[in-house]
Design a protein around this motif. Structure first.
Motif, short mmCIF file in Angstrom:
data_model
loop_
_atom_site.label_atom_id
_atom_site.label_comp_id
_atom_site.label_asym_id
_atom_site.label_seq_id
_atom_site.Cartn_x
_atom_site.Cartn_y
_atom_site.Cartn_z
N UNK A 123 34.45 37.16 52.62
CA UNK A 123 35.22 36.57 51.52
C UNK A 123 34.33 35.74 50.59
N UNK A 124 33.37 35.05 51.17
CA UNK A 124 32.48 34.18 50.40
C UNK A 124 31.59 34.93 49.41
N UNK A 176 32.11 33.89 45.89
CA UNK A 176 31.71 32.57 45.39
C UNK A 176 30.51 32.65 44.45
N UNK A 177 29.51 33.45 44.82
CA UNK A 177 28.31 33.55 43.97
C UNK A 177 27.93 35.00 43.65
N UNK A 178 27.88 35.86 44.67
CA UNK A 178 27.39 37.22 44.49
C UNK A 178 28.16 37.98 43.42
N UNK A 217 29.89 36.68 40.94
CA UNK A 217 30.06 35.90 39.71
C UNK A 217 29.17 36.48 38.61
#
Lengths: 267, 267
Positions: B148-149, B152-154, B156
């Motif tokens: 899920x994380x 958060x960055x990958x 974006x």
């Protein structure tokens, strides 16, 4: 160690010095190879020589892992030897999905009882959260590092800002100032003000002063806040200040020098 | 192991199955605790049961590190036990500045002679390059993960695309298809086509089929290229298929099932 105690130790010693135990076995004095565990004997002497000026020790796990089982034994003994009123950091830069991150948290908070561990943010929230579940333990998340490679991704545009800025504000929202710190490379001094705009209250672990050329005055004036909230790490410039029979005395002198540079910033 | 040999092994077995040895000591059958090294005994039985269907084993180092010295001993014995014609992966997700990354490369290519190690990209080029200096050894760099994380960055925006896209194309330029692979989470199947546009020739290590719900047919049809160039990792759904006296037979059956799913894609 909790935040209050860490701040008290910093004020008591008038120092925010973290000594990095990047103990490269190829660089330690040759006379130590007459002992059973040269890496531990080196660290023990360095700790004795520097502890009065130091509020944290950072063990760079890579240098121990590379030695296999022997290295993990040296690391465990070193961690045990560090005085209990000094903050300990496993500089391991771990980061994986939730059930794996839980195992890393167990490794560095329980199997080896460090106060904190450095964590890589790329995999997002579920890779960081398991490190935030332990009372008085800390995740120190990579924000902006001091190496050349920080330009490859960290300093690239992301949305309205740069990637590391997004990492700081996003990761800060997952925990609190009591369980999250950030790694901020001091050699990129023009960024320190921006970091303090984004995260005014978090502790920063700042490498890059010393061998990597960062400037102590800029760091102290820009990054300190009312609770101090910085740890400045110096590794090679202290632990390898000398490499003969008097290596520990030379490390003591180097650590005292950094300590003296820090004292003026405490009123 | 070099690329040619890996591809030959895949074609010979008509399988691109990687078995993940995420050996959680709390989940292994209780009767193994009568032995000196339950983790190794478990892995040994799993390897015997699955090796005919398997072209790679991925050892998730966190589960071994959490057990301290004992865990590293179990890990070393497991690595030694894996047949030499099967590719080995240290799933360690390391990443640090150059002189430290060199120590991690030594750890997983020399002290423990794995064929490959997973690497985190956040710190940039100098954190990855030390892993690319060893003949017939591989860096498997995190691209797009299946958790899920990853949002958060990958996932974006970064410049013209998404961060993981920038990571793939940038990291691909540092090495070659002979020393660099990427971790691409299979549960995000809509992204697999995009990945193959960006890096048509690199090997992909694809987790997320099995317990995490990814679909084998989509993966095979979208990500395979003329040299196959995928390794699909399954961990829990194979190694913990059973947890009684017959755990190895159940693991064998599960691995054979995945193997059977893969065979039709080999002409």
């Amino acid at each position: 160690m909790n935040r209050q105690t860490l701040i008290e130790q910093i004020r008591k010693k008038k120092s925010f010095l973290c000594v990095g135990l990047d103990t490269d076995i190829t660089k330690i004095p040759t006379h130590l190879f007459a002992t059973d565990d040269p890496v531990f004997e080196f660290n023990k002497a360095i700790i004795d020589a520097t502890k009065d000026h130091t509020v944290a020790y950072k063990i760079n796990t890579a240098f121990y892992e590379a030695q296999g089982l022997k290295g993990w034994i040296s690391m465990g003994k070193t961690l045990d030897y560090i005085p209990k009123d000094i903050f300990t950091i496993a500089d391991a830069k771990r980061g994986d999905i939730g059930n794996t991150a839980e195992q890393y948290a167990k490794t560095f908070f329980d199997t080896y009882p460090y106060d904190s561990v450095t964590v890589a943010p790329y995999m997002g929230k579920d890779s960081v959260e398991p490190f935030l579940q332990f009372p008085n333990k800390w995740a120190i998340v990579l924000g902006l590092t001091s190496n050349k490679g920080s330009h490859d991704f960290q300093l690239q545009p992301s949305g309205d800002g740069l990637l590391y800025e997004k990492v700081l504000t996003t990761v800060a929202s997952w925990g609190s100032v009591d369980n999250t710190m950030f790694v901020i490379g001091a050699t990129q001094k023009d960024q320190l003000e921006r970091v303090r705009q984004l995260i005014p209250d978090h502790f920063l672990l700042i490498p890059g002063v010393g061998a990597q050329g960062g400037d102590m005055d800029t760091v102290a004036k820009t990054a300190m806040n009312k609770d101090v909230s910085i740890l400045v790490n110096v590794s090679r410039a202290i632990i390898f200040a000398g490499n003969g029979m008097e290596f520990a005395e030379q490390a003591a002198k180097a650590a005292a020098g950094y300590g003296a540079q820090m004292k003026p910033y405490f009123k």
